[in-house]
Design a protein around this motif. Structure first.
Motif, PDB file in Angstrom:
ATOM      1  N   THR A 184      79.306  45.488  -1.045  1.00  0.00           N
ATOM      2  CA  THR A 184      79.414  46.443   0.072  1.00  0.00           C
ATOM      3  C   THR A 184      78.795  45.939   1.353  1.00  0.00           C
ATOM      4  O   THR A 184      79.231  46.327   2.444  1.00  0.00           O
ATOM      5  CB  THR A 184      78.770  47.796  -0.281  1.00  0.00           C
ATOM      6  N   SER A 185      77.793  45.082   1.282  1.00  0.00           N
ATOM      7  CA  SER A 185      77.061  44.684   2.495  1.00  0.00           C
ATOM      8  C   SER A 185      77.976  44.021   3.517  1.00  0.00           C
ATOM      9  O   SER A 185      78.039  44.439   4.679  1.00  0.00           O
ATOM     10  CB  SER A 185      75.905  43.742   2.134  1.00  0.00           C
ATOM     11  N   GLY A 186      78.683  42.980   3.109  1.00  0.00           N
ATOM     12  CA  GLY A 186      79.557  42.283   4.045  1.00  0.00           C
ATOM     13  C   GLY A 186      80.748  43.120   4.461  1.00  0.00           C
ATOM     14  O   GLY A 186      81.163  43.109   5.624  1.00  0.00           O
ATOM     15  N   THR A 187      81.311  43.878   3.526  1.00  0.00           N
ATOM     16  CA  THR A 187      82.444  44.734   3.854  1.00  0.00           C
ATOM     17  C   THR A 187      82.033  45.776   4.883  1.00  0.00           C
ATOM     18  O   THR A 187      82.761  46.035   5.852  1.00  0.00           O
ATOM     19  CB  THR A 187      82.978  45.418   2.587  1.00  0.00           C
ATOM     20  N   ALA A 188      80.877  46.378   4.670  1.00  0.00           N
ATOM     21  CA  ALA A 188      80.361  47.358   5.631  1.00  0.00           C
ATOM     22  C   ALA A 188      80.166  46.720   6.995  1.00  0.00           C
ATOM     23  O   ALA A 188      80.506  47.316   8.033  1.00  0.00           O
ATOM     24  CB  ALA A 188      79.048  47.943   5.117  1.00  0.00           C
ATOM     25  N   GLU A 189      79.662  45.501   7.008  1.00  0.00           N
ATOM     26  CA  GLU A 189      79.422  44.829   8.286  1.00  0.00           C
ATOM     27  C   GLU A 189      80.724  44.546   9.020  1.00  0.00           C
ATOM     28  O   GLU A 189      80.787  44.654  10.251  1.00  0.00           O
ATOM     29  CB  GLU A 189      78.651  43.516   8.040  1.00  0.00           C
ATOM     30  N   ALA A 190      81.781  44.211   8.306  1.00  0.00           N
ATOM     31  CA  ALA A 190      83.073  43.971   8.950  1.00  0.00           C
ATOM     32  C   ALA A 190      83.581  45.232   9.639  1.00  0.00           C
ATOM     33  O   ALA A 190      84.169  45.177  10.726  1.00  0.00           O
ATOM     34  CB  ALA A 190      84.087  43.479   7.923  1.00  0.00           C
ATOM     35  N   ILE A 191      83.332  46.390   9.025  1.00  0.00           N
ATOM     36  CA  ILE A 191      83.751  47.655   9.632  1.00  0.00           C
ATOM     37  C   ILE A 191      82.887  47.978  10.846  1.00  0.00           C
ATOM     38  O   ILE A 191      83.397  48.409  11.895  1.00  0.00           O
ATOM     39  CB  ILE A 191      83.687  48.788   8.591  1.00  0.00           C
ATOM     40  N   LEU A 192      81.587  47.755  10.729  1.00  0.00           N
ATOM     41  CA  LEU A 192      80.698  48.000  11.869  1.00  0.00           C
ATOM     42  C   LEU A 192      81.082  47.107  13.049  1.00  0.00           C
ATOM     43  O   LEU A 192      81.087  47.559  14.209  1.00  0.00           O
ATOM     44  CB  LEU A 192      79.244  47.741  11.465  1.00  0.00           C
ATOM     45  N   MET A 193      81.393  45.852  12.770  1.00  0.00           N
ATOM     46  CA  MET A 193      81.788  44.943  13.843  1.00  0.00           C
ATOM     47  C   MET A 193      83.061  45.422  14.539  1.00  0.00           C
ATOM     48  O   MET A 193      83.199  45.310  15.756  1.00  0.00           O
ATOM     49  CB  MET A 193      81.985  43.526  13.299  1.00  0.00           C
ATOM     50  N   ALA A 194      84.006  45.960  13.769  1.00  0.00           N
ATOM     51  CA  ALA A 194      85.238  46.472  14.370  1.00  0.00           C
ATOM     52  C   ALA A 194      84.936  47.620  15.331  1.00  0.00           C
ATOM     53  O   ALA A 194      85.544  47.728  16.403  1.00  0.00           O
ATOM     54  CB  ALA A 194      86.209  46.924  13.280  1.00  0.00           C
ATOM     55  N   TYR A 195      83.991  48.473  14.952  1.00  0.00           N
ATOM     56  CA  TYR A 195      83.610  49.575  15.841  1.00  0.00           C
ATOM     57  C   TYR A 195      82.964  49.033  17.113  1.00  0.00           C
ATOM     58  O   TYR A 195      83.316  49.433  18.232  1.00  0.00           O
ATOM     59  CB  TYR A 195      82.645  50.512  15.117  1.00  0.00           C
ATOM     60  N   LEU A 196      82.019  48.114  16.950  1.00  0.00           N
ATOM     61  CA  LEU A 196      81.316  47.554  18.109  1.00  0.00           C
ATOM     62  C   LEU A 196      82.254  46.740  18.989  1.00  0.00           C
ATOM     63  O   LEU A 196      82.033  46.631  20.200  1.00  0.00           O
ATOM     64  CB  LEU A 196      80.149  46.690  17.626  1.00  0.00           C
ATOM     65  N   GLN A 197      83.290  46.177  18.407  1.00  0.00           N
ATOM     66  CA  GLN A 197      84.276  45.407  19.143  1.00  0.00           C
ATOM     67  C   GLN A 197      85.115  46.298  20.058  1.00  0.00           C
ATOM     68  O   GLN A 197      85.784  45.813  20.976  1.00  0.00           O
ATOM     69  CB  GLN A 197      85.170  44.652  18.147  1.00  0.00           C
ATOM     70  N   GLY A 198      85.074  47.601  19.818  1.00  0.00           N
ATOM     71  CA  GLY A 198      85.857  48.517  20.647  1.00  0.00           C
ATOM     72  C   GLY A 198      87.267  48.729  20.151  1.00  0.00           C
ATOM     73  O   GLY A 198      88.139  49.160  20.916  1.00  0.00           O
ATOM     74  N   MET A 199      87.508  48.438  18.880  1.00  0.00           N
ATOM     75  CA  MET A 199      88.857  48.648  18.349  1.00  0.00           C
ATOM     76  C   MET A 199      89.229  50.129  18.377  1.00  0.00           C
ATOM     77  O   MET A 199      88.352  50.997  18.287  1.00  0.00           O
ATOM     78  CB  MET A 199      88.950  48.110  16.918  1.00  0.00           C
ATOM     79  N   PRO A 200      90.517  50.454  18.477  1.00  0.00           N
ATOM     80  CA  PRO A 200      90.957  51.858  18.453  1.00  0.00           C
ATOM     81  C   PRO A 200      90.532  52.529  17.150  1.00  0.00           C
ATOM     82  O   PRO A 200      90.435  51.873  16.106  1.00  0.00           O
ATOM     83  CB  PRO A 200      92.483  51.756  18.558  1.00  0.00           C
ATOM     84  N   PRO A 201      90.289  53.838  17.181  1.00  0.00           N
ATOM     85  CA  PRO A 201      89.815  54.537  15.979  1.00  0.00           C
ATOM     86  C   PRO A 201      90.684  54.341  14.748  1.00  0.00           C
ATOM     87  O   PRO A 201      90.171  54.247  13.628  1.00  0.00           O
ATOM     88  CB  PRO A 201      89.796  56.010  16.421  1.00  0.00           C
ATOM     89  N   ASP A 202      92.012  54.252  14.921  1.00  0.00           N
ATOM     90  CA  ASP A 202      92.867  54.111  13.742  1.00  0.00           C
ATOM     91  C   ASP A 202      92.795  52.724  13.120  1.00  0.00           C
ATOM     92  O   ASP A 202      93.325  52.504  12.025  1.00  0.00           O
ATOM     93  CB  ASP A 202      94.313  54.475  14.079  1.00  0.00           C
ATOM     94  N   GLN A 203      92.145  51.772  13.816  1.00  0.00           N
ATOM     95  CA  GLN A 203      91.972  50.436  13.262  1.00  0.00           C
ATOM     96  C   GLN A 203      90.573  50.212  12.685  1.00  0.00           C
ATOM     97  O   GLN A 203      90.268  49.122  12.211  1.00  0.00           O
ATOM     98  CB  GLN A 203      92.249  49.389  14.349  1.00  0.00           C
ATOM     99  N   ILE A 204      89.752  51.219  12.747  1.00  0.00           N
ATOM    100  CA  ILE A 204      88.392  51.118  12.204  1.00  0.00           C
ATOM    101  C   ILE A 204      88.357  51.891  10.894  1.00  0.00           C
ATOM    102  O   ILE A 204      88.454  53.125  10.886  1.00  0.00           O
ATOM    103  CB  ILE A 204      87.350  51.688  13.175  1.00  0.00           C
ATOM    104  N   ALA A 205      88.266  51.179   9.795  1.00  0.00           N
ATOM    105  CA  ALA A 205      88.260  51.798   8.467  1.00  0.00           C
ATOM    106  C   ALA A 205      89.447  52.736   8.307  1.00  0.00           C
ATOM    107  O   ALA A 205      89.316  53.828   7.748  1.00  0.00           O
ATOM    108  CB  ALA A 205      86.942  52.530   8.210  1.00  0.00           C
TER     109      ALA A 205
END
Length: 418
Positions: free
Chosen positions: A234-255
């Motif tokens: 879960t650690s790395g997978t969670a981090e990939a999702i957090l990075m997508a949020y911080l990257q400014g991706m649209p909400p439908d592309q975050i998790a």
């Protein structure tokens, strides 16, 4: 503190009061006789794309992960802008405290930036230098890209002694083992399962709390640690999702549209659990931070050293260093002891009129939405900042002599590498 003085206007007075809180919560009684003398910062790199192999769990119903604008493990353009925002902010508060001029180039040799050998750390260091002193040609020191720098990776470089069984014992003593860690954070695991798309009746292990068990052991040669189970996946997978949020991706592309602010902290907690195993336990931290801690101590003890020394590394370097100093931290939006993306552990040195030098420590980082939106940072719109007190300084936090901290950073029993 050099700039704590009466201002000609009430707004100026308010600005100085804010600065006292901003620059490591300096006590009022010390404001008139201490001036900022030196700063050392250990930064975590900016927003990057997922690392190869970082994602260990996919959406349970097969939805695709979002595409990134750069190859794996690379600092993104958004990440570069976030680092530059922090650098501009640092220049502003350091200039206000009298350490550097507000504009123009710092004196030759007064700023040092050294990065680990990953592209994301080197590029983050260069972004920092470009924004801290625009047009001044600050360069980033580093070993060849993708080589092993003992300063950041002394175990892998063989620069310190390493006993796998001693490490395993230290981790078990500190954590109770991976299952004990997981059990204390089952709510975060439940959030992770929801984010990954688990619904009643789904059978993948991530959807079944009864399977949330792990194992920590040694490799066949007895040197390396092996970890499997929920913390590992879960650690790395969670981090990939957090990075997508911080990257400014649209909400439908975050998790896959299942992410919300409450999920950010839960996933941050799962990301941080890996450091409870691989960075914070005493035996591990002493070795991971051994050479970096000694380098920092040497810089702080050098009266002719750079006024600002910036080291750019990764989250585990900061956690290990904080552990060595007996420090815990938590920045807005993040879980306890999870180093924010693009944030820094900060050591400031203050000189009194009689020449004595005192030390303060803090953590500074943008809140998740500040970084996601690339909000402008300045003294009126600052990032999060948490004043910290090293264990050795708790007897008198307001007047912790520099030698107290450097002695802790130098003290180690790591032995020599093989």
């Amino acid at each position: 503190m050099r700039h704590a003085m009466t201002m000609p206007a009430r707004t100026g007075w308010r600005h100085r009061v804010a600065l006292l809180s901003l620059v490591l919560a300096m006590p009022v009684h010390a404001a008139n006789d201490l001036r900022l003398d030196q700063v050392v910062m250990v930064y975590r790199h900016g927003v990057r794309s997922p690392l190869p192999g970082e994602i260990q769990v996919d959406d349970v119903h097969g939805a695709a992960w979002p595409a990134w604008p750069v190859p794996p493990s690379i600092l993104t353009p958004h990440g570069r802008e976030g680092v530059m925002a922090m650098a501009r902010y640092d220049r502003a508060w350091m200039a206000d405290a009298g350490l550097f001029p507000r504009d123009g180039c710092p004196a030759a040799g007064s700023v040092s930036i050294w990065a680990n050998t990953d592209q994301r750390t080197i590029a983050s260091g260069q972004a920092y230098g470009d924004a801290f002193a625009p047009g001044c040609g600050l360069t980033v020191g580093h070993r060849p890209q993708d080589s092993t720098d003992p300063l950041f990776n002394p175990v892998a470089a063989g620069a310190v002694g390493w006993d796998g069984r001693a490490a395993l014992s230290s981790i078990r003593q500190a954590t109770g083992g991976p299952d004990a860690l997981t059990d204390r954070h089952r709510e975060a695991m439940t959030t992770f399962a929801r984010v990954m798309g688990c619904k009643p009746g789904d059978t993948p292990p991530v959807c079944q709390p009864a399977t949330w068990k792990g194992h920590l052991g040694l490799s066949d040669d007895g040197k390396s640690l092996t970890l499997d189970g929920p913390i590992a996946v879960t650690s790395g997978t969670a981090e990939a999702i957090l990075m997508a949020y911080l990257q400014g991706m649209p909400p439908d592309q975050i998790a896959w549209g299942r992410f919300d602010p409450a999920a950010f902290r839960a996933l941050s907690q799962l990301h941080a659990l890996l450091f409870d195993v691989h960075a914070r336990p005493a035996y591990v931290a002493e070795r991971v931070a051994a050479l970096l801690g000694k380098r920092i101590a040497t810089l702080l003890d050098d009266p002719n050293g750079p006024r600002l020394a910036v080291f750019v590394g990764s989250d585990n370097h900061i956690v290990a260093l904080a552990s060595r100093l007996g420090i815990h931290f938590q920045l807005p939006g993040y879980a306890k002891d999870d180093p924010p993306v693009g944030g820094a552990f900060v050591i400031t040195v203050w000189r009194s009129g009689d020449g004595k030098r005192y030390v303060r420590t803090a953590y500074e980082a943008q809140a998740p939405d500040q970084l996601r939106q690339l909000q402008v940072l300045d003294l009126a719109h600052s990032p999060g900042r948490q004043a910290l007190v090293p264990e050795a300084c708790r007897a008198d936090p307001s007047r912790c002599e520099l030698g107290t901290l450097t002695e802790t950073l130098r003290r180690s029993n790591v032995g020599a590498g093989p």
